[in-house]
Design an enzyme around this catalytic site. Structure first.
Site, short mmCIF file in Angstrom:
data_model
loop_
_atom_site.label_atom_id
_atom_site.label_comp_id
_atom_site.label_asym_id
_atom_site.label_seq_id
_atom_site.Cartn_x
_atom_site.Cartn_y
_atom_site.Cartn_z
N SER B 38 0.82 -1.22 0.00
CA SER B 38 0.00 0.00 0.00
C SER B 38 0.85 1.26 0.00
O SER B 38 0.57 2.20 0.73
CB SER B 38 -0.90 -0.02 1.24
OG SER B 38 -1.89 0.99 1.15
N ASN B 41 3.09 4.98 -4.53
CA ASN B 41 3.76 4.87 -5.80
C ASN B 41 4.09 6.21 -6.44
O ASN B 41 5.21 6.46 -6.88
CB ASN B 41 2.82 4.11 -6.74
CG ASN B 41 3.56 3.07 -7.53
OD1 ASN B 41 4.64 3.35 -8.03
ND2 ASN B 41 3.00 1.89 -7.64
N CYS B 42 3.08 7.07 -6.46
CA CYS B 42 3.22 8.34 -7.17
C CYS B 42 4.08 9.34 -6.40
O CYS B 42 4.41 10.40 -6.92
CB CYS B 42 1.85 8.95 -7.42
SG CYS B 42 0.73 7.81 -8.24
N TYR B 279 -10.05 -12.55 -10.70
CA TYR B 279 -10.29 -11.14 -11.03
C TYR B 279 -8.94 -10.45 -11.21
O TYR B 279 -7.92 -10.93 -10.72
CB TYR B 279 -11.06 -10.46 -9.90
CG TYR B 279 -12.42 -11.05 -9.64
CD1 TYR B 279 -13.58 -10.36 -10.00
CD2 TYR B 279 -12.57 -12.29 -9.01
CE1 TYR B 279 -14.84 -10.88 -9.76
CE2 TYR B 279 -13.83 -12.82 -8.77
CZ TYR B 279 -14.97 -12.12 -9.14
OH TYR B 279 -16.21 -12.62 -8.91
N ALA B 280 -8.95 -9.32 -11.87
CA ALA B 280 -7.69 -8.56 -11.98
C ALA B 280 -7.96 -7.07 -12.01
O ALA B 280 -9.02 -6.62 -12.46
CB ALA B 280 -6.93 -8.98 -13.24
N ASP B 283 -2.60 -1.70 -13.14
CA ASP B 283 -1.78 -1.46 -14.34
C ASP B 283 -1.63 -2.71 -15.20
O ASP B 283 -1.18 -2.61 -16.35
CB ASP B 283 -0.39 -0.98 -13.93
CG ASP B 283 -0.44 0.39 -13.26
OD1 ASP B 283 -1.53 0.98 -13.20
OD2 ASP B 283 0.62 0.86 -12.82
#
Lengths: 565, 565
Positions: B38, B41-42, B279-280, B283
């Site tokens: 969690s 990332n940005c 499920y997916a 990105d």
């Protein structure tokens, strides 16, 4: 084609310029009573506060520049004193020499605006008592301040102008008091949300005297005495009346045009009045509220400009329609921004709508990126249909952005649940991956799906007296000890599963945390264990702000002059 | 119910937490290959640039905090190495001790993300060559910088990560060069709009080496040599490869899941893969583009989070649908903000759409209130239908607001002409009575009504060679003399009516001014006098920025090493 326009500010000036762009050969004359055209109405308080320092900035155009570019005759200091629809002429008085003449028109546009409401009170009209609407009013106040260096001001009325003026006078170092009968400032906001505005005003030293009735004014050598009903007077070096505006429609009335609320001019969606070839725009007209469909008076610059453009289209052979006003507005309140769109909960209920709301406290941008600030957002929607009715946001950066997103969603007829689907731009300095507007949508989606049941401030009285409910605060022990609601027990959310047996089964559980997030998680844990739960919308942060504000208002009310402290 | 989730960042972490909220009794295990879950990332480039100083800020949650609140087993340093759909298990490798075990699931969620694209070039893999995707990558770069104090960096690739990293390394005082084959940075933008980004980068000392092909890297004692095709090498103390990302889907492929673009996982609107109970999100998945309906890869955090939530709903018995990604994004580029939503002109044309655009230069807020800044806005819409397809804005304050308003309008299916009707919040510090988005709407409405005909940059070649057109610049003489397009004559708009005889009748007139406003007025004057006119969308301000940028790119290209100056 000969067009006459009464009033050369927002709606009038816009209509004039667009008529020229659509018809190079029309004869266009604008009569403006004041000495200024196309001026920055909304900037006037900021000139008084030296935020805008060059007076020329206030007047975007002069009659000369307007003529040069558009060949429009801008006649300032000319007042249209009567309309003669039967012969399609107006009588005009040249205010500089008193001359009166008659001028014919093919199309007439009324954009007279509104004037400050003048209460019928003893002392109105005395020296040191001002209103603020025109450039002249502004210069008058500014000149008075420059000359007399007043140390204190009382503002009667706490709407847009009252608040902007309060801030600007305060920034000049003055002692500023706002007095008014309603117990909340800024009535486009619900009382709970207005508390955030009150708190910010007080933080910056503005004295709020709310719930007091002004009975009159007395001029004194050293200032003005403001007489209050059943209470000692206030004293100030100057007073500004900012209790609202009234459509300036004596002219329209005398000409027999159909009038609506507060004497405003009735128009259809082509902005045509009840009399052929006469159009009207701006603060003087009655509009449809975009959300309720009700007749409304909405004095804002955006609608006025749009209406002016629509009139120009229609006069020049087009067919443009005004879809109504949604009341989107924003105001700077010292360091804060307060913004609203659509209707608030109070007005929705008055309109007979069954509504629910969510209140949340998201960050303006990602918490891990420096400078993020919490905002308080309230979204109002219709029960059953989930129609999006309105939103109010108060905070710092990013408030104006979210209100415009919500305004667009309302305009487009999105449901409140659809806010969760909006694909908004995210980077850490600007937002979060789950934007505040998405967050509101998630909450409303949870309500729609039965995953979230809420309780609100107005339920407090009932539940606090109810022996058959559990009241639970799921913040940390430290947070709880720093302040909590009476009657609430404390089990931190992260201990809830272990301590679930401490919670009596069979009783509904009313939950609270700081912002509403942890208590939502707690509610899901409890529901998963067979409890019925309700989550407090807004959290203790919101509750505390509202309750403190209400106490301060009541204390001021109870103690007479104590509000001056 | 037992749920296994592969990947504990955006989509995976969101799904895990929501499944818990919807089902207190599900068994939920997340396997995360890296050491962090969690995480932000940005925010990673901003940690390198010391904007975010506390490494703990990067990791919003730890496995411990996640377990405490959600009873979710977050297994870091655990890699799922194969999926066995036939027996509904996964094989997992504990990266710390090499142990491999098998774990069964009722529902499996794949959120593996994407990995930095590694070009097959000589020297990839050497020391001092980095990529930036994970927290570990970030710490590696940061440590290298702290230890070795590199003075220069070459970034291969000019997308989001490349630009954010360029800015952050530059703020650390490094000499930064971006090299890439495409002649524009940030391909979500059209080339003309990208010029504004290029100019801002150069202004802050970033060297742009655009249109060059990197052929390999050579480690040196004092750094890295970056080999360019047909050109001298670049030298730098470190290199970061930021040429894009590729869905990390070896696992999905081996398990026989249907794959799409670049090996991404194909899902339906319930985020179900081609294999039952798998499920997916994020990105790694192929989405529908909300505007075109085409299959697309859109690697952004907002969609990933929304998709995770939708999967949780569906796993827990609900029926939630992902409507597609719209590509809304925003990036800080030094003092500027660049934002986009929907599709750009280039991609719209590639999709076979007949499009038109307007380009305007509105102020972020009322010109008379201090601090307003000009932004450049391009709105793309479909000819004939006026369907709103996309928008790009580059400027300073207020850019992110307008892009989100436009994103909302696109999401709601508004026509481009309807932008004129939006009721947006106005006060001088925040906007203008005619908001930039309204202004775009007015322009498009004028096009729809035939009141505005435009010419664009790409018409320049044709009209500059055409003897049968008149080229007219309507700015002031001073503005004209400071710079103008070849072949244009100058008549200031305010003199146009008197000097109209200087303009040859019967020839179409191509107009330009500084921003497009005065030339629009000029076009209306001329049309009213029987001329056919075309207005340059964007004005000289826009033209000049684009043309200068293109010259700088070409000059660098023509002069070999001269790009280092």
């Amino acid at each position: 084609m000969k067009v006459i326009i009464v009033g050369g500010v927002a709606g009038g000036a816009t209509a004039a310029a667009r008529i020229r762009r659509l018809n190079e050969h029309a004869e266009i004359t604008v009569f403006e009573r004041s000495g200024y055209i196309s001026y920055a109405n909304c900037g006037l308080p900021y000139y008084i506060g030296d935020v805008i320092t060059d007076p020329e900035e206030l007047t975007l155009q002069t009659p000369e520049s307007f003529f040069k570019r558009f060949r429009i005759n801008m006649k300032i200091h000319h007042e249209v004193i009567s309309i003669h629809p039967e012969r399609k002429t107006v009588s005009v008085k040249n205010l500089e020499n008193g001359e009166i003449f008659e001028e014919n028109y093919d199309k007439l546009i009324l954009s007279p605006g509104a004037k400050p409401t003048q209460p019928r009170l003893p002392g109105v009209g005395i020296d040191k008592l001002f209103t603020l609407r025109t450039v002249e009013d502004t210069f008058r106040i500014k000149e008075y301040i420059n000359k007399n260096h007043p140390k204190s001001a009382v503002l009667a009325g706490g709407g847009f102008i009252g608040l902007e003026l309060a801030e600007n006078l305060r920034e000049l170092g003055m002692d500023v008091t706002i007095v008014q009968r309603p117990k909340q400032l800024m009535n486009p906001f619900d009382p709970d949300m207005a508390s955030m505005i009150h708190n910010e005003m007080r933080k910056h030293g503005i004295k709020l005297v709310l719930g007091y009735t002004v009975e009159g004014f007395k001029g004194k050598d050293n200032g003005v005495e403001i007489l209050l009903k059943d209470n000692p007077s206030l004293q100030a070096d100057m007073v500004v009346l900012a209790i609202g505006v009234t459509p300036d429609t004596a002219l329209a009335k005398e000409a027999g045009l159909e009038l609506g609320i507060k004497g405003s001019i009735v128009v259809n969606d082509r902005m045509e009045t009840s009399v052929p070839d006469i159009y009207a725009a701006g603060d003087a007209v009655q509009v449809k509220h975009y959300v309720t469909g009700d007749d409304a008076l909405i004095s804002l610059a955006g609608p006025a400009n749009k209406q002016g453009r629509i009139i120009a289209d229609n006069i020049c052979g087009g067919d443009s329609r005004y879809l109504g006003s949604q009341g989107s507005s924003v105001i700077k309140v010292f360091d804060m921004t307060a913004a609203t769109t659509g209707i608030n909960e109070t007005n929705a209920k008055k309109s007979g709508l069954e509504v629910d709301t969510v209140i949340l406290s998201p960050m303006s941008h990602a918490g891990y990126y420096p400078g993020g600030k919490v905002m308080t957002m309230k979204v109002v929607f219709e029960k059953e249909t989930y129609r999006l009715l309105g939103a109010q946001i108060i905070g710092y950066e990013g408030v104006d952005k979210r209100i415009d997103v919500l305004a667009t969603a309302i305009h487009a007829g999105l449901k409140a649940t659809q806010l969760k689907d909006l694909d908004l731009a995210y980077a850490p300095p600007y937002s979060s991956a789950k934007d505040p507007v998405n967050m509101a949508g998630f909450m409303i989606d949870n309500i729609a799906k039965g995953t979230l049941k809420q309780w609100h401030l107005e339920d407090m009285d009932k539940i606090s007296k109810d022996q058959n409910v559990v009241l639970l605060d799921v913040r940390t022990v430290g947070e709880f000890n720093r302040g909590h609601m009476d009657g609430f027990n404390n089990i931190p959310v992260d201990e809830l599963r272990e301590r679930i047996n401490e919670i009596e089964k069979g009783k509904p559980v009313y939950l609270i945390c700081q912002s509403g997030l942890r208590s939502y998680i707690a509610s899901r844990i409890l529901e998963g264990n067979g409890y019925e739960t309700y989550n407090f919308s807004g959290g203790f942060r919101f509750y505390d702000a509202v309750v403190n504000d209400r106490a301060l208002i009541e204390r001021a009310y109870a103690c007479g002059m104590d509000y001056k402290k």
